[in-house]
Design an enzyme around this catalytic site. Structure first.
Site, mmCIF file in Angstrom:
data_model
loop_
_atom_site.group_PDB
_atom_site.id
_atom_site.type_symbol
_atom_site.label_atom_id
_atom_site.label_comp_id
_atom_site.label_asym_id
_atom_site.label_seq_id
_atom_site.Cartn_x
_atom_site.Cartn_y
_atom_site.Cartn_z
ATOM 1 N N GLY A 148 46.447 -2.290 63.934
ATOM 2 C CA GLY A 148 47.542 -3.052 63.315
ATOM 3 C C GLY A 148 48.638 -2.113 62.834
ATOM 4 O O GLY A 148 48.341 -1.045 62.305
ATOM 5 N N ASP A 154 45.550 -1.571 54.280
ATOM 6 C CA ASP A 154 44.323 -1.964 53.562
ATOM 7 C C ASP A 154 43.797 -0.872 52.613
ATOM 8 O O ASP A 154 42.990 -1.171 51.729
ATOM 9 C CB ASP A 154 43.209 -2.317 54.560
ATOM 10 C CG ASP A 154 43.619 -3.412 55.536
ATOM 11 O OD1 ASP A 154 44.537 -4.187 55.204
ATOM 12 O OD2 ASP A 154 43.028 -3.483 56.631
ATOM 13 N N THR A 191 40.219 2.747 64.842
ATOM 14 C CA THR A 191 40.861 3.863 65.556
ATOM 15 C C THR A 191 40.109 5.173 65.315
ATOM 16 O O THR A 191 39.947 5.989 66.226
ATOM 17 C CB THR A 191 42.319 4.007 65.050
ATOM 18 O OG1 THR A 191 42.993 2.788 65.306
ATOM 19 C CG2 THR A 191 43.037 5.158 65.714
ATOM 20 N N HIS A 230 41.862 -7.077 54.819
ATOM 21 C CA HIS A 230 40.662 -7.140 55.646
ATOM 22 C C HIS A 230 39.430 -7.301 54.761
ATOM 23 O O HIS A 230 39.382 -8.250 53.995
ATOM 24 C CB HIS A 230 40.598 -5.911 56.556
ATOM 25 C CG HIS A 230 39.731 -6.124 57.761
ATOM 26 N ND1 HIS A 230 38.928 -5.128 58.276
ATOM 27 C CD2 HIS A 230 39.500 -7.211 58.516
ATOM 28 C CE1 HIS A 230 38.255 -5.598 59.330
ATOM 29 N NE2 HIS A 230 38.588 -6.867 59.480
ATOM 30 N N ARG A 271 51.934 -25.662 38.133
ATOM 31 C CA ARG A 271 50.936 -25.665 39.211
ATOM 32 C C ARG A 271 50.028 -24.435 39.160
ATOM 33 O O ARG A 271 50.380 -23.411 38.575
ATOM 34 C CB ARG A 271 51.652 -25.650 40.566
ATOM 35 C CG ARG A 271 52.221 -26.979 40.951
ATOM 36 C CD ARG A 271 53.048 -26.858 42.215
ATOM 37 N NE ARG A 271 53.451 -28.172 42.695
ATOM 38 C CZ ARG A 271 54.431 -28.388 43.552
ATOM 39 N NH1 ARG A 271 55.135 -27.372 44.023
ATOM 40 N NH2 ARG A 271 54.720 -29.603 43.942
ATOM 41 N N ARG A 288 45.125 -3.206 69.794
ATOM 42 C CA ARG A 288 43.766 -3.073 69.259
ATOM 43 C C ARG A 288 42.803 -2.925 70.433
ATOM 44 O O ARG A 288 42.740 -3.799 71.293
ATOM 45 C CB ARG A 288 43.395 -4.309 68.445
ATOM 46 C CG ARG A 288 44.168 -4.444 67.138
ATOM 47 C CD ARG A 288 43.505 -5.483 66.257
ATOM 48 N NE ARG A 288 44.293 -5.808 65.087
ATOM 49 C CZ ARG A 288 44.286 -5.107 63.945
ATOM 50 N NH1 ARG A 288 43.550 -4.015 63.849
ATOM 51 N NH2 ARG A 288 45.008 -5.482 62.919
ATOM 52 N N GLU A 289 42.098 -1.816 70.473
ATOM 53 C CA GLU A 289 41.053 -1.591 71.485
ATOM 54 C C GLU A 289 39.744 -1.513 70.714
ATOM 55 O O GLU A 289 39.361 -0.442 70.244
ATOM 56 C CB GLU A 289 41.303 -0.262 72.230
ATOM 57 C CG GLU A 289 42.352 -0.290 73.289
ATOM 58 C CD GLU A 289 42.022 -1.234 74.447
ATOM 59 O OE1 GLU A 289 40.831 -1.392 74.782
ATOM 60 O OE2 GLU A 289 42.964 -1.831 74.991
ATOM 61 N N GLN A 317 53.622 -8.899 54.929
ATOM 62 C CA GLN A 317 53.219 -7.741 54.112
ATOM 63 C C GLN A 317 53.229 -6.424 54.900
ATOM 64 O O GLN A 317 53.251 -5.341 54.329
ATOM 65 C CB GLN A 317 51.809 -7.975 53.533
ATOM 66 C CG GLN A 317 51.754 -9.136 52.562
ATOM 67 C CD GLN A 317 50.350 -9.651 52.321
ATOM 68 O OE1 GLN A 317 49.675 -9.217 51.408
ATOM 69 N NE2 GLN A 317 49.887 -10.568 53.151
HETATM 70 O O1 F6P Z 1 44.299 -3.879 58.963
HETATM 71 C C1 F6P Z 1 45.545 -4.387 58.659
HETATM 72 C C2 F6P Z 1 45.524 -5.890 58.671
HETATM 73 O O2 F6P Z 1 46.819 -6.371 58.381
HETATM 74 C C3 F6P Z 1 44.498 -6.535 57.754
HETATM 75 O O3 F6P Z 1 44.928 -6.548 56.420
HETATM 76 C C4 F6P Z 1 44.340 -7.883 58.387
HETATM 77 O O4 F6P Z 1 43.068 -8.411 58.101
HETATM 78 C C5 F6P Z 1 44.484 -7.587 59.851
HETATM 79 O O5 F6P Z 1 45.175 -6.359 59.951
HETATM 80 C C6 F6P Z 1 45.231 -8.630 60.642
HETATM 81 O O6 F6P Z 1 45.118 -8.313 61.971
HETATM 82 P P1 F6P Z 1 46.091 -8.823 63.125
HETATM 83 O O7 F6P Z 1 47.400 -8.111 62.959
HETATM 84 O O8 F6P Z 1 45.399 -8.441 64.367
HETATM 85 O O9 F6P Z 1 46.253 -10.285 62.918
#
Ligand code: F6P
Length: 359
Positions: free
Chosen positions: A11, A137, A115, A181, A172, A75-76, A284
């Protein structure tokens, strides 16, 4: 002539380009014409498929503040890295082949946990690797902090902060789901920084009835709104008691789109107040690195180049007590840095009055 390959994997996050720039500029500064840097496209996929190009010093100019990654990423999954792909390609053999074809002295890998598992595998296969800890993360073992974390926390903090005005106006309860993650670093920091009343992180499983009683107590104190910062990986005490496989399938079968909606549903059965879920998601991870990440990535990139100059391979550059230190890849691979529930920051937050939904 030194030949260096670079790739960004997993990511994306803020600061990837700044880190590439840190490595590239330091290498050109040291070697002058005597270095060739190859940009490998889309992470390990580019190394598997031989998709790379020779870079020039100009490629590293003007990218300090640029978000995303100029090299692209993918992502691999590590668990599939030994399996042949749909075209029967042996991925590890292909990566070695292309590394050798380019006659690389070193491959610089910028990535997170998955990675690093592959980076360590490639090291055991004889490739010279230097890596940098990238992820919002902040869960990479062996470093106090990862790059991207500060920038992403900044955005998540703004969300938690900004929700206050609308939450107050409408009286609210808001549940803001924060990325991270399997760990709660981002939620913990953004929750504290944004003034959340309740912080839910995977490392401290919650009890929904305790959360409900905290919310009711706030109402009796005249605080008619509440903000819950919930990590995307937050789990209840019942879920924490489940075997991992069972938890995984329970989550896969969950009828709610994500944890914020699940908690909202659970609370709506206990509390007579309007509840909303807010999921800022990939927002984010977007945009430019903040000042802290620009400084950190420049230092990390420089330290990575220094390892290459010294021919010290097989390391990730980590940060410990504000020093850039080499950490052996075999120590990093497969280990997660989660939030210690008894850490000072958690203890202080509790002392200050933030509930973690556990007691
Ligand atoms: O590892 C970074 C992250 O943004 C995590 O916080 C999140 O769970 C994940 O990647 C989301 O993955 P993707 O971008 O594949 O949806």
């Amino acid at each position: 002539m030194k030949k260096i390959g670079m790739l960004t994997s997993g990511g994306d996050c803020q600061g990837l380009n700044a880190a590439l720039r840190g490595v590239g500029k330091t290498l050109y500064n040291h070697y002058g014409q005597e270095v060739q840097i190859y940009g490998i496209r889309d992470g390990y996929r580019g190394l598997i498929e031989g998709n790379y190009h020779l870079m020039s010093p100009q490629d590293f100019s003007g990218i300090l503040t640029r978000g995303g990654t100029i090299l692209g990423t993918s992502r691999e999954p590590f668990k599939k890295i030994r399996m042949a792909d749909e075209n029967s390609v042996d991925k590890v053999a292909s990566m070695k082949l292309n590394y050798n074809k380019l006659q690389l002295d070193c491959l610089v890998v910028l990535g997170g946990n998955g990675t690093h598992k592959t980076a360590n595998l490639l090291r055991t296969e004889g490739l010279n690797i230097v890596s940098l800890p990238k992820t919002i993360d902040n869960d990479i073992w062996g470093t106090d902090v990862t790059f991207g974390f500060s920038s992403a926390v900044g955005i998540a903090t703004q969300v938690v902060d900004a929700i206050h005005t609308t939450a107050t106006s409408h009286q609210r309860i808001f549940i803001i789901e924060i990325m991270g993650h399997k760990v709660g670093w981002m939620t913990l920091y953004a929750g504290i920084g944004g003034g959340a009343d309740i912080i839910l992180i995977p490392e401290i499983p919650y009890d929904i009835d305790i959360i409900a009683s905290v919310l009711e107590k706030r109402n009796t104190e005249g605080k008619m709104f509440s903000i819950i910062a919930a990590a995307e990986g937050a789990i209840s005490k019942q879920e924490a008691a489940m075997p991992k496989k069972q938890l995984k399938s329970a989550r896969a079968e969950m009828k709610h789109p994500s944890v914020a909606y699940l908690i909202a549903d659970q609370l709506s059965q206990r509390i007579n107040q309007e509840i909303r879920a807010c999921v800022p998601g990939h927002f984010q991870r977007g945009g430019s690195p903040d000042a802290a990440d620009k400084i950190l990535t420049t230092r990390l990139g420089t330290a990575a180049a220094e390892l290459i100059i010294k021919e010290q391979y097989g390391y990730m550059v980590g940060v410990r007590n504000n020093k850039m230190v080499p950490v052996a890849l075999q120590e990093v691979a497969g280990r997660l840095k989660d939030v210690p529930p008894d850490s000072d920051i958690v203890r202080e937050a509790k002392l200050f009055g933030i509930s973690f939904g556990d007691e």
